[in-house]
Design a protein around this motif. Sequence first.
Motif, short mmCIF file in Angstrom:
data_model
loop_
_atom_site.label_atom_id
_atom_site.label_comp_id
_atom_site.label_asym_id
_atom_site.label_seq_id
_atom_site.Cartn_x
_atom_site.Cartn_y
_atom_site.Cartn_z
N MET A 1 126.96 28.32 -7.65
CA MET A 1 127.18 27.09 -7.17
C MET A 1 127.40 26.99 -5.77
O MET A 1 127.88 27.39 -5.06
N VAL B 1 127.93 11.60 -11.89
CA VAL B 1 127.19 12.96 -11.91
C VAL B 1 125.80 12.81 -12.29
O VAL B 1 125.44 12.72 -13.47
N LEU C 1 126.95 13.85 -6.94
CA LEU C 1 128.23 13.35 -7.06
C LEU C 1 128.45 12.32 -6.34
O LEU C 1 128.35 12.29 -4.95
N HIS D 1 122.50 14.60 -12.77
CA HIS D 1 122.01 15.74 -12.98
C HIS D 1 120.65 16.03 -13.17
O HIS D 1 119.86 15.18 -14.02
N PHE E 1 122.82 18.61 -8.68
CA PHE E 1 123.99 17.67 -9.25
C PHE E 1 124.39 16.69 -7.99
O PHE E 1 124.80 17.42 -7.01
N ILE F 1 130.75 20.71 -14.37
CA ILE F 1 129.04 21.10 -14.04
C ILE F 1 128.73 22.41 -14.89
O ILE F 1 127.60 22.43 -15.48
N TRP F 2 129.76 23.41 -15.15
CA TRP F 2 129.24 24.44 -15.81
C TRP F 2 128.92 24.25 -17.16
O TRP F 2 127.97 24.65 -17.86
N GLN G 1 134.14 21.33 -11.24
CA GLN G 1 133.29 22.41 -11.32
C GLN G 1 132.94 23.11 -12.56
O GLN G 1 131.97 23.45 -13.16
#
Length: 99
Positions: A96, A60, A44, A62, A42, A24-25, A21
């Motif tokens: 999220m 990942v 995964l 994006h 995203f 991702i941020w 997490q």
Amino acid sequence: MFNGTKIISQSVQDAVPLWLQNVIWYVLETMDIPVQSAVQSFRLTSQPKTDDPRSYHLTVLHCQQHPYYRKEHALTAPRPVTAHILVIDNPPHCFMLLC
């Protein structure tokens, strides 16, 4: 963008490890493009590593649609993670969510 209060759904908390997490941020906060969309995607996916059966290749992917952006990140994870996550910027909050 994506600098507001971060709100993570319970389903993301259950399915995605905290370290991922945070990755991702971080990816969102360090994107180097002129225009960011308010909705980021995203995907995964994981595959077992052939040289170490206790870890996994984690991809990942994006993406954003307008303007088009796509970047793939390769990581190593201690357990498999498969998920589709949307991050939505709606100031003063960032959400999220698990799809």
